[in-house]
Write a protein that holds these residues in place. Structure first.
Motif, mmCIF file in Angstrom:
data_model
loop_
_atom_site.group_PDB
_atom_site.id
_atom_site.type_symbol
_atom_site.label_atom_id
_atom_site.label_comp_id
_atom_site.label_asym_id
_atom_site.label_seq_id
_atom_site.Cartn_x
_atom_site.Cartn_y
_atom_site.Cartn_z
ATOM 1 N N ALA A 20 -3.104 3.536 -2.953
ATOM 2 C CA ALA A 20 -3.275 2.313 -3.793
ATOM 3 C C ALA A 20 -2.501 1.437 -3.374
ATOM 4 N N LYS A 21 -2.973 0.072 -3.686
ATOM 5 C CA LYS A 21 -1.960 -1.322 -3.328
ATOM 6 C C LYS A 21 -1.548 -1.699 -4.681
ATOM 7 N N VAL A 22 0.024 -1.649 -4.909
ATOM 8 C CA VAL A 22 0.507 -1.876 -5.990
ATOM 9 C C VAL A 22 1.732 -2.935 -5.772
ATOM 10 N N HIS A 23 2.205 -3.388 -6.805
ATOM 11 C CA HIS A 23 3.224 -4.638 -6.895
ATOM 12 C C HIS A 23 4.395 -3.881 -6.344
ATOM 13 N N PRO A 24 5.372 -4.370 -5.746
ATOM 14 C CA PRO A 24 6.478 -3.968 -5.472
ATOM 15 C C PRO A 24 7.377 -3.132 -6.209
ATOM 16 N N ASP A 25 7.652 -3.462 -7.704
ATOM 17 C CA ASP A 25 8.219 -2.727 -8.469
ATOM 18 C C ASP A 25 7.663 -1.538 -8.845
ATOM 19 N N LEU A 26 6.346 -1.323 -8.968
ATOM 20 C CA LEU A 26 5.638 -0.059 -9.069
ATOM 21 C C LEU A 26 5.779 0.786 -7.715
ATOM 22 N N GLU B 277 0.863 -1.194 -0.076
ATOM 23 C CA GLU B 277 0.086 -0.006 0.097
ATOM 24 C C GLU B 277 1.071 1.181 -0.101
ATOM 25 N N VAL B 278 0.602 2.042 -0.878
ATOM 26 C CA VAL B 278 1.303 3.338 -0.931
ATOM 27 C C VAL B 278 0.544 4.615 -1.053
ATOM 28 N N GLU B 279 0.973 5.728 -0.702
ATOM 29 C CA GLU B 279 0.552 6.943 -0.892
ATOM 30 C C GLU B 279 1.330 7.852 -1.598
ATOM 31 N N ALA B 280 0.865 8.459 -2.588
ATOM 32 C CA ALA B 280 2.094 9.470 -3.462
ATOM 33 C C ALA B 280 1.129 10.577 -4.090
ATOM 34 N N LEU C 125 7.202 4.540 -7.075
ATOM 35 C CA LEU C 125 6.221 5.786 -6.938
ATOM 36 C C LEU C 125 7.027 6.343 -5.523
ATOM 37 N N ALA C 126 7.812 5.810 -5.179
ATOM 38 C CA ALA C 126 8.629 6.064 -3.786
ATOM 39 C C ALA C 126 8.998 7.584 -3.872
ATOM 40 N N GLU C 127 9.626 7.955 -4.848
ATOM 41 C CA GLU C 127 10.118 9.431 -4.723
ATOM 42 C C GLU C 127 9.017 10.253 -4.920
ATOM 43 N N PHE C 128 7.794 10.109 -4.893
ATOM 44 C CA PHE C 128 6.470 10.965 -5.013
ATOM 45 C C PHE C 128 5.858 10.859 -3.597
ATOM 46 N N GLY C 129 6.244 10.134 -2.680
ATOM 47 C CA GLY C 129 5.630 9.622 -1.486
ATOM 48 C C GLY C 129 5.497 10.790 -0.509
#
Length: 471
Positions: A457-463, A421-424, A467-471
């Protein structure tokens, strides 16, 4: 001509090894197997030219209905190969005769039937040893073909792609090499030099390598070449498969008995336009198509080659790379023909082949979802029986579309979901990332402001890493 006895066969407990005297003494005709086909298809390799055939089976276990169903399936196989079935006979034995499959006495009766019907081929419902094949052809004076050769012949007719043709040819050569035959001196290796015996001399000794040995050597070289070609094609298939894995695209493989409606189901779900034919083994080359779940996730759907009872092991080996499409999937859609008289036997036959592939790979199989197809051609009583036999199965009709939407919903629920799960806040200049999240992930929340698209969103590890730099 010897009189054949016709008897009603009562079920017996075959575990005790007791056979009724009348059953053992008769070749029992199986009614309803005659066909009207006259077309003979030319086969690219080793033309069998099945034209007017008599079918012979040995019933060793199970019920009389099961033995007749097996012979009826053999009739359909013979019909698919382009033959006209004249007669079907079943011999009750505890095991096939090691010399002539049905016993020397029954061979004489079978010879009379072949002469009376004008048949030019006898097809046995089992795999014959080279010795059985030689003896039957010598005694019957017509061509003798076993179930394995018949299935190989059908595969040779239906192979279209380069890989399919190579796999079928390899399987045919594996079957053929122990059955090469010669006569007289061509069977024995001749010795040269002093081993040639007294009186031998230059120009008087044996010819060295015989025709039979030359054939074996050439076939072995051809098999080695085919294995190299199939291995290189397997590399291409593996590359395509690894791309899908790298992109974390879930995959679903459609497996099942031949003519169960797998290609029709693929078309109903994806609109693929794959060849659909009411024939055994119409599909040999796997077809992969893109599909989308109701919530927008992308997955692939692969149509695979159909299975059959007693599928020749040569075919399982030759089609290993093709069958591994099923073993590498995230979900197996196991399609069952609901209109068949014994669908549970079809299920068992498919599972046996899949288990063999699993053993060779030393890996477990993906989860299985049973799908009862051809509901439009099945009565309610049979469907109720199938639901009881196959609990949890989905009932559909690929022909009418009944139940297909519900099946797609169930498939979506069985597919693996993204785990991270990521937020960006993704800038509007990176719309490609937003599209990937929608295509490959599960969007939980989405908003737009002056900084960009705000996503949870919930995404796969590579995605998630992208997205990490926009978190």
């Amino acid at each position: 001509m010897t009189e054949l006895t016709h008897t009603d066969v009562t079920e017996v407990d075959v575990s005790t090894g007791e056979l009724e005297l009348e059953d053992r003494a008769s070749l029992r005709r199986v009614a309803g197997l005659s066909t009207e086909l006259t077309d003979v298809t030319e086969v690219e390799y080793r033309q069998l030219r099945l034209e007017r055939v008599v079918l012979v089976g040995v019933w060793t276990q199970g019920t009389a209905q099961q033995s007749e169903a097996s012979l009826a399936e053999l009739a359909r196989l013979a019909e698919t190969a382009g033959s006209q079935v004249l007669e079907g006979l079943v011999q009750r034995r505890s095991r096939p005769d090691p010399g002539t499959y049905i016993g020397s006495g029954k061979v004489r009766e079978l010879f009379d039937i072949v002469v009376a019907t004008g048949a030019d081929t006898v097809i046995c419902d089992g795999e014959l040893s080279p010795g059985q094949l030689r003896q039957l052809e010598a005694k019957l004076k017509v061509k003798v073909v076993d179930r394995t050769a018949l299935i190989l012949d059908i595969f040779a007719q239906h192979a279209r792609s380069r890989e399919g043709k190579a796999q079928v040819e390899l399987a045919q050569l594996q079957y053929l090499i122990p059955r090469l035959r010669g006569w007289g001196e061509s069977l024995s290796r001749q010795a040269g030099g002093r081993a040639g015996g007294a009186g031998g001399g230059v120009g008087l000794r044996g010819p060295g390598e015989t025709k039979l040995e030359t054939d074996r050597r050439r076939i072995s070289k051809r098999m080695a070449k085919l294995r190299r070609e199939i291995a290189s094609m397997d590399t291409i298939r593996e590359t395509k498969r690894s791309r899908r894995v790298a992109n974390e695209v879930p995959s679903v493989a459609i497996v099942g008995y031949t003519n169960a409606g797998k290609s029709s189901l693929l078309n109903a779900i994806t609109g693929a336009g794959v060849l659909v034919e009411d024939a055994l083994f119409a599909t040999l080359d796997p077809t992969t198509r893109r599909a989308t779940t109701p919530d927008g996730r992308v997955y692939t759907l692969t149509d695979t080659v159909g299975f059959v009872r007693h599928l020749p092991h040569q075919l399982v080996d030759a089609f290993r790379s093709t069958l591994e499409e099923a073993a590498d999937a995230d979900l197996l859609l196991h399609v069952v023909d609901g209109s068949d008289s014994a669908p549970e036997e079809q299920v068992n036959a498919v599972r046996e082949v899949l288990a063999e592939i699993s053993r060779k790979r030393s890996e477990s199989l993906p989860p299985e979802l049973l799908v009862i197809n051809k509901a439009d051609a099945t009565d309610e009583v049979s469907l109720a029986r199938l639901r009881h036999l196959l609990p949890g199965a989905e009932v559909v009709s690929a022909h009418t579309g009944e139940g297909v939407e519900a099946l797609v919903e169930v498939v979506a629920g069985r597919l693996p979901r993204p785990m991270v799960e990521v937020e960006a806040v993704v800038p509007y200049t990176r719309g490609d990332l937003v599209s990937r999240v929608h295509a490959d992930g599960e969007v939980l929340a989405e908003d737009h402001d002056e900084h960009g698209t705000r996503l949870r969103a919930k995404v796969h590890p590579d995605l998630a890493a992208a997205l990490a730099e926009f978190g």
